[in-house]
Design a protein around this motif. Structure first.
Motif, PDB file in Angstrom:
ATOM      1  N   SER A 109      33.786  56.897  22.542  1.00 45.74           N
ATOM      2  CA  SER A 109      34.040  56.098  21.408  1.00 45.74           C
ATOM      3  C   SER A 109      32.790  55.098  21.016  1.00 45.74           C
ATOM      4  CB  SER A 109      35.336  55.339  21.911  1.00 45.74           C
ATOM      5  OG  SER A 109      36.520  56.082  22.488  1.00 45.74           O
ATOM      6  N   PRO A 110      33.180  54.429  19.834  1.00 43.02           N
ATOM      7  CA  PRO A 110      32.229  53.672  19.321  1.00 43.02           C
ATOM      8  C   PRO A 110      32.154  52.208  20.226  1.00 43.02           C
ATOM      9  CG  PRO A 110      34.004  53.824  17.846  1.00 43.02           C
ATOM     10  CD  PRO A 110      34.349  54.799  18.640  1.00 43.02           C
ATOM     11  N   TYR A 111      33.251  51.899  20.734  1.00 42.16           N
ATOM     12  CA  TYR A 111      33.130  50.734  21.547  1.00 42.16           C
ATOM     13  C   TYR A 111      33.770  50.845  22.884  1.00 42.16           C
ATOM     14  CZ  TYR A 111      33.201  48.800  16.627  1.00 42.16           C
ATOM     15  OH  TYR A 111      32.723  48.486  15.421  1.00 42.16           O
ATOM     16  N   LYS A 112      33.805  49.909  23.896  1.00 42.74           N
ATOM     17  CA  LYS A 112      34.306  49.985  24.844  1.00 42.74           C
ATOM     18  C   LYS A 112      35.089  48.555  25.044  1.00 42.74           C
ATOM     19  CE  LYS A 112      33.556  51.407  29.539  1.00 42.74           C
ATOM     20  NZ  LYS A 112      32.517  51.952  30.719  1.00 42.74           N
ATOM     21  N   ILE A 113      36.351  48.686  24.961  1.00 45.81           N
ATOM     22  CA  ILE A 113      37.261  47.622  24.794  1.00 45.81           C
ATOM     23  C   ILE A 113      37.965  47.168  26.001  1.00 45.81           C
ATOM     24  CG2 ILE A 113      39.171  46.356  23.140  1.00 45.81           C
ATOM     25  CD1 ILE A 113      38.410  48.822  21.121  1.00 45.81           C
ATOM     26  N   TYR A 114      37.770  45.724  26.437  1.00 43.37           N
ATOM     27  CA  TYR A 114      38.777  45.140  27.667  1.00 43.37           C
ATOM     28  C   TYR A 114      39.657  44.255  27.061  1.00 43.37           C
ATOM     29  CZ  TYR A 114      34.769  47.420  29.817  1.00 43.37           C
ATOM     30  OH  TYR A 114      33.730  48.366  30.517  1.00 43.37           O
ATOM     31  N   ILE A 115      40.966  44.559  27.513  1.00 43.93           N
ATOM     32  CA  ILE A 115      42.038  43.520  27.015  1.00 43.93           C
ATOM     33  C   ILE A 115      42.663  42.829  28.397  1.00 43.93           C
ATOM     34  CG2 ILE A 115      44.313  43.500  26.105  1.00 43.93           C
ATOM     35  CD1 ILE A 115      43.819  46.094  24.592  1.00 43.93           C
ATOM     36  N   ILE A 116      42.461  41.514  28.457  1.00 42.74           N
ATOM     37  CA  ILE A 116      42.776  41.053  29.561  1.00 42.74           C
ATOM     38  C   ILE A 116      44.057  40.302  29.213  1.00 42.74           C
ATOM     39  CG2 ILE A 116      42.117  39.046  31.228  1.00 42.74           C
ATOM     40  CD1 ILE A 116      38.954  39.602  30.454  1.00 42.74           C
ATOM     41  N   ASP A 117      45.108  40.717  29.592  1.00 35.91           N
ATOM     42  CA  ASP A 117      46.607  39.845  29.316  1.00 35.91           C
ATOM     43  C   ASP A 117      46.818  38.878  30.358  1.00 35.91           C
ATOM     44  OD1 ASP A 117      48.894  39.504  28.346  1.00 35.91           O
ATOM     45  OD2 ASP A 117      50.169  41.000  29.297  1.00 35.91           O
ATOM     46  N   GLU A 118      47.405  37.897  30.020  1.00 33.69           N
ATOM     47  CA  GLU A 118      47.681  36.735  30.784  1.00 33.69           C
ATOM     48  C   GLU A 118      46.352  35.910  31.343  1.00 33.69           C
ATOM     49  OE1 GLU A 118      51.818  37.438  33.243  1.00 33.69           O
ATOM     50  OE2 GLU A 118      50.248  38.623  34.050  1.00 33.69           O
ATOM     51  N   ALA A 119      45.330  35.933  30.411  1.00 32.80           N
ATOM     52  CA  ALA A 119      44.148  35.457  30.522  1.00 32.80           C
ATOM     53  C   ALA A 119      44.049  33.917  31.094  1.00 32.80           C
ATOM     54  CB  ALA A 119      43.119  35.529  29.204  1.00 32.80           C
ATOM     55  N   GLU A 120      45.054  33.367  30.806  1.00 30.73           N
ATOM     56  CA  GLU A 120      45.099  31.754  31.480  1.00 30.73           C
ATOM     57  C   GLU A 120      45.145  31.842  32.793  1.00 30.73           C
ATOM     58  OE1 GLU A 120      49.474  32.660  30.397  1.00 30.73           O
ATOM     59  OE2 GLU A 120      47.222  33.234  29.390  1.00 30.73           O
ATOM     60  N   LYS A 121      45.692  32.963  33.455  1.00 27.88           N
ATOM     61  CA  LYS A 121      45.643  33.048  34.923  1.00 27.88           C
ATOM     62  C   LYS A 121      44.382  33.043  35.487  1.00 27.88           C
ATOM     63  CE  LYS A 121      50.537  34.640  35.042  1.00 27.88           C
ATOM     64  NZ  LYS A 121      51.597  35.471  35.587  1.00 27.88           N
ATOM     65  N   MET A 122      43.355  33.359  34.793  1.00 29.74           N
ATOM     66  CA  MET A 122      41.966  33.741  35.336  1.00 29.74           C
ATOM     67  C   MET A 122      41.608  32.324  36.194  1.00 29.74           C
ATOM     68  SD  MET A 122      39.474  35.535  32.804  1.00 29.74           S
ATOM     69  CE  MET A 122      39.825  34.802  31.448  1.00 29.74           C
ATOM     70  N   THR A 123      41.017  32.505  37.531  1.00 28.67           N
ATOM     71  CA  THR A 123      40.624  31.458  38.107  1.00 28.67           C
ATOM     72  C   THR A 123      39.298  30.867  37.550  1.00 28.67           C
ATOM     73  OG1 THR A 123      39.195  32.655  39.574  1.00 28.67           O
ATOM     74  CG2 THR A 123      41.616  32.232  40.222  1.00 28.67           C
ATOM     75  N   VAL A 124      39.091  29.764  37.814  1.00 26.11           N
ATOM     76  CA  VAL A 124      37.397  28.903  37.254  1.00 26.11           C
ATOM     77  C   VAL A 124      36.471  30.189  37.619  1.00 26.11           C
ATOM     78  CG1 VAL A 124      36.062  27.215  37.397  1.00 26.11           C
ATOM     79  CG2 VAL A 124      38.396  26.679  37.257  1.00 26.11           C
ATOM     80  N   GLN A 125      36.508  30.694  38.946  1.00 28.06           N
ATOM     81  CA  GLN A 125      35.345  31.546  39.252  1.00 28.06           C
ATOM     82  C   GLN A 125      35.516  32.850  38.250  1.00 28.06           C
ATOM     83  OE1 GLN A 125      37.556  30.092  41.198  1.00 28.06           O
ATOM     84  NE2 GLN A 125      36.447  28.931  42.828  1.00 28.06           N
ATOM     85  N   ALA A 126      36.701  33.233  38.242  1.00 22.76           N
ATOM     86  CA  ALA A 126      36.817  34.607  37.423  1.00 22.76           C
ATOM     87  C   ALA A 126      36.287  34.282  35.947  1.00 22.76           C
ATOM     88  CB  ALA A 126      38.135  35.008  37.389  1.00 22.76           C
ATOM     89  N   GLN A 127      36.601  33.141  35.391  1.00 19.03           N
ATOM     90  CA  GLN A 127      36.025  32.854  33.954  1.00 19.03           C
ATOM     91  C   GLN A 127      34.688  32.728  33.994  1.00 19.03           C
ATOM     92  OE1 GLN A 127      38.301  30.032  31.681  1.00 19.03           O
ATOM     93  NE2 GLN A 127      40.097  29.985  33.367  1.00 19.03           N
ATOM     94  N   ASN A 128      34.216  32.086  34.989  1.00 18.24           N
ATOM     95  CA  ASN A 128      32.556  31.972  35.076  1.00 18.24           C
ATOM     96  C   ASN A 128      31.841  33.245  34.882  1.00 18.24           C
ATOM     97  OD1 ASN A 128      31.983  29.178  34.493  1.00 18.24           O
ATOM     98  ND2 ASN A 128      32.755  28.732  36.795  1.00 18.24           N
ATOM     99  N   ALA A 129      32.720  34.282  35.776  1.00 16.53           N
ATOM    100  CA  ALA A 129      32.046  35.535  35.935  1.00 16.53           C
ATOM    101  C   ALA A 129      32.103  36.251  34.622  1.00 16.53           C
ATOM    102  CB  ALA A 129      32.821  36.639  36.790  1.00 16.53           C
ATOM    103  N   LEU A 130      33.180  36.082  34.074  1.00 13.08           N
ATOM    104  CA  LEU A 130      33.385  36.697  32.719  1.00 13.08           C
ATOM    105  C   LEU A 130      32.749  36.345  31.520  1.00 13.08           C
ATOM    106  CD1 LEU A 130      35.319  38.578  30.890  1.00 13.08           C
ATOM    107  CD2 LEU A 130      36.640  36.711  30.314  1.00 13.08           C
ATOM    108  N   LEU A 131      32.146  34.882  31.772  1.00 13.50           N
ATOM    109  CA  LEU A 131      31.274  34.345  30.833  1.00 13.50           C
ATOM    110  C   LEU A 131      29.890  34.633  30.703  1.00 13.50           C
ATOM    111  CD1 LEU A 131      30.818  31.865  28.872  1.00 13.50           C
ATOM    112  CD2 LEU A 131      30.278  30.420  30.811  1.00 13.50           C
ATOM    113  N   LYS A 132      29.485  35.241  31.852  1.00  7.40           N
ATOM    114  CA  LYS A 132      28.250  36.152  31.700  1.00  7.40           C
ATOM    115  C   LYS A 132      28.084  37.263  30.762  1.00  7.40           C
ATOM    116  CE  LYS A 132      27.207  34.740  36.545  1.00  7.40           C
ATOM    117  NZ  LYS A 132      27.099  34.998  37.969  1.00  7.40           N
ATOM    118  N   THR A 133      29.323  37.880  30.740  1.00 11.29           N
ATOM    119  CA  THR A 133      29.529  39.060  30.101  1.00 11.29           C
ATOM    120  C   THR A 133      29.751  38.707  28.498  1.00 11.29           C
ATOM    121  OG1 THR A 133      30.459  40.484  31.815  1.00 11.29           O
ATOM    122  CG2 THR A 133      30.786  41.240  29.501  1.00 11.29           C
ATOM    123  N   ILE A 134      30.248  37.693  28.155  1.00 13.13           N
ATOM    124  CA  ILE A 134      30.714  37.160  26.893  1.00 13.13           C
ATOM    125  C   ILE A 134      29.404  36.774  26.395  1.00 13.13           C
ATOM    126  CG2 ILE A 134      31.858  35.541  25.580  1.00 13.13           C
ATOM    127  CD1 ILE A 134      34.085  35.696  27.121  1.00 13.13           C
TER     128      ILE A 134
END
Length: 329
Positions: A109-134
């Motif tokens: 496919s042209p993209y690789k798409i990640y859908i994170i439902d209930e994103a507000e449930k991410m811990t601070v550590q999880a958000q910081n890990a995601l931040l590196k990708t964003i």
């Protein structure tokens, strides 16, 4: 299978997404914000399906191999992030399902798409890990976060996302959908709309629920008799409420609408705009007995109870406080 044309309401957001596709200005990170049932998952799914559609339009064709896979939620380049713990998305969930996986190029496919439902449930550590990708995603990477509220997301996450807030849908559009598409009778559609407050998914759920009338009748019986009830009867009522725990938001919304009716009638003496006008005698009695301050106190307590239950405060304790507030006012 649904396309953008099948969504009830949210025209501005759909237009924004379709223009981004048409102009080839799709962002690498989106945040869809709205309460449960408002259509976040539906819109995110259609958006992802459209981006991966082999025919390349601003609507999914529903016919190509990718669209058929996406409709069955098994398109390998549309990843719905999961989490084992019901109330939190941990750092390992993000590292394994997003950060580690996104380095692998799309299968076809042209993209690789990640859908994170209930994103507000991410811990601070999880958000910081995601931040590196964003902050530094590969060109083919797109992240779509779905959340009821942005309050629990880090400012650094929010600043890197295109935030799309889903607004309530007009009652007339929902009523038309319920009556024409789902064959819901008009009286049931009107009652569902009163509680849905512009939330299409909620309106559909209420209109098609086998339990809703039972929950409504139980709630109204409690409201009409609580001021004459003894303590043991209130405890018995609490046990009945506990039986409805899975539908407690419906139960609390019924109480909310009732007291809004009481407040409205107290202020205007007009029964026409009331939702529960068939119970006007009880509403009139309640309006006469309760002060404006008392009714406002009950409505505030209902909001607090919802927040407490969402925060996993002891169920029986939260409901007991609510019932005592109702009885005292």
């Amino acid at each position: 299978m649904a396309g953008f044309q099948d969504v009830v309401g949210h025209e501005q957001i759909i237009d924004h997404l379709q223009r981004a596709i048409e102009l080839n200005k799709v962002s690498h990170a989106y945040l869809f914000c709205a309460e449960e049932g408002a259509g976040k998952k539906l819109l995110a799914g259609i958006f992802a399906q459209t981006l991966q559609c082999e025919k390349g339009g601003v609507n999914p064709c529903m016919e190509c191999h990718s669209c058929i896979q996406a409709a069955g939620k098994n398109q390998p380049d549309i990843i719905w992030v999961t989490h084992e713990k019901p109330n939190s998305i941990g750092v390992e969930d993000i590292r394994t399902q997003v950060n580690g996986d996104i380095q692998v190029k799309p299968y076809g496919s042209p993209y690789k798409i990640y859908i994170i439902d209930e994103a507000e449930k991410m811990t601070v550590q999880a958000q910081n890990a995601l931040l590196k990708t964003i902050e530094d995603p590969p060109a083919y990477g797109i992240l779509i976060l779905l959340a009821e509220s942005a309050d629990r997301l880090l400012p650094t996450i929010l600043s890197r996302c295109v935030t799309l807030n889903l607004k309530p849908v007009a009652d007339e559009k929902i009523r038309k959908y319920l009556m024409e598409q789902l064959q819901v009778p008009d009286y049931k559609a009107d009652l569902s709309l009163a509680f849905a407050q512009g939330n299409v998914g909620r309106a559909v759920k209420l209109a098609t629920s086998e339990n809703f009338n039972e929950i409504k009748d139980a709630a109204l019986h409690l409201l009409q008799h609580i001021h004459e009830m003894e303590l043991y009867e209130i405890i018995s009522a609490l046990k009945q409420i506990t039986d409805y725990r899975m539908d407690i938001n419906d139960y609390l919304d019924i109480l909310m609408v009732w007291y809004r009716d009481v407040l409205l009638f107290k202020a205007t003496k007009d029964m026409n705009p009331l939702i529960f006008k068939e119970h006007i005698n009880y509403i009139r009695q309640q309006a006469d007995k309760s002060s404006y301050e008392g009714i406002e106190t009950i409505l505030e307590q209902l909001d607090k109870t919802k927040a407490r239950l969402k925060a996993n405060v002891n169920f029986e304790l939260a409901m007991e406080l609510l019932l005592l507030t109702i009885k005292e006012n």
